[in-house]
Enzyme design. Structure first.
Site, mmCIF file in Angstrom:
data_model
loop_
_atom_site.group_PDB
_atom_site.id
_atom_site.type_symbol
_atom_site.label_atom_id
_atom_site.label_comp_id
_atom_site.label_asym_id
_atom_site.label_seq_id
_atom_site.Cartn_x
_atom_site.Cartn_y
_atom_site.Cartn_z
ATOM 1 N N ASP A 97 40.382 32.461 40.415
ATOM 2 C CA ASP A 97 41.725 33.004 40.584
ATOM 3 C C ASP A 97 42.458 32.819 39.250
ATOM 4 O O ASP A 97 42.284 33.603 38.328
ATOM 5 C CB ASP A 97 42.383 32.270 41.760
ATOM 6 C CG ASP A 97 43.731 32.820 42.151
ATOM 7 O OD1 ASP A 97 43.974 34.010 41.918
ATOM 8 O OD2 ASP A 97 44.547 32.062 42.697
ATOM 9 N N LYS A 125 39.197 37.408 40.282
ATOM 10 C CA LYS A 125 40.453 38.165 40.295
ATOM 11 C C LYS A 125 41.000 38.216 38.865
ATOM 12 O O LYS A 125 41.846 37.384 38.495
ATOM 13 C CB LYS A 125 41.497 37.464 41.178
ATOM 14 C CG LYS A 125 41.197 37.435 42.659
ATOM 15 C CD LYS A 125 42.326 36.682 43.377
ATOM 16 C CE LYS A 125 42.125 36.610 44.866
ATOM 17 N NZ LYS A 125 43.130 35.744 45.523
#
Ligand code: 5GP
Ligand code: MG
Length: 192
Positions: A97, A125
């Site tokens: 992330d 991501k």
């Protein structure tokens, strides 16, 4: 809830990662260390796909973030240092992330005596990741949505799902306490 990555797409994506790892580590002593609990299923499927000798271990990491969720400060505590001296180390995580966790563990791992330290994640991501950091390899990039399944949880639920599912967090919060019901409903749909 909707399926973002099917079981079959996970399987072929992980097979692709395995082929790249075989090419990279051919003839080299490799140890994969997976961060618990999220990457357990990923580890299990990846090592069974690998056609080169590999050792594996797991690592429980406690990450304490600052007040802000995007805070860069992550304090990492490692219970037991894995035996990677004289071996190549591949750190495995479920999802990248911000990158704070993997960057901190990676820094720590540099002191464990491995011949090299690289990282691989199932999901990445990129829109959320701090500038200048990226995994060495990954299976799939995903947009900035909250996902569960295939090891990833929401309040400890949904890890068992064999696919990656996008979870509407506001709906999930409204349905607190009914999550077991949600899981069994999903599971029965998956079994069809
Ligand atoms: P990072 O340190 O890279 O910001 O965060 C990594 C960790 O945040 C992951 O190991 C995971 O525990 C959690 N995380 C980030 N995004 C998601 C997501 O979409 N779903 C779930 N279940 N966990 C996530
Ligand atoms: Mg995690």
């Amino acid at each position: 809830m909707r399926t973002l990555i099917s079981t079959e797409e996970l399987r072929t994506g992980i097979a692709g990662l395995a082929r790249r790892l075989e090419a990279h580590y051919q003839g080299q002593p490799l140890t994969i260390v997976a961060l618990l609990n999220g990457s357990l299923l990923f580890l299990a499927d990846l090592v069974r796909e690998l056609r080169i000798p590999v050792e594996y271990d797991t690592l429980r990491v406690s990450a304490y973030r600052g007040e802000a969720t995007t805070a860069g400060e992550v304090r990492v505590e490692v219970g037991q240092v894995p035996a990677v001296r004289g071996r190549h180390l591949l750190l495995l995580d479920d999802i990248l992330d911000t990158g704070a966790t993997l960057q901190a563990v990676g820094q720590l791992a540099l002191g464990w005596g491995a011949l090299s330290v690289r990282t691989a994640v199932l999901l990445w991501k990129p829109d959320r990741t701090r500038a200048g950091f990226r995994p060495d390899d990954y299976v799939r990039q995903i947009p900035d949505v909250f996902v569960v399944g295939y090891g990833l949880d929401y309040n400890l639920q949904y890890r068992q799902l064999p696919q990656i599912v996008e979870l509407d967090l506001s709906a999930a919060e409204a349905g607190q306490g009914r999550s077991e019901e949600h899981t069994s409903e999903l599971q029965s749909r998956v079994d069809i």
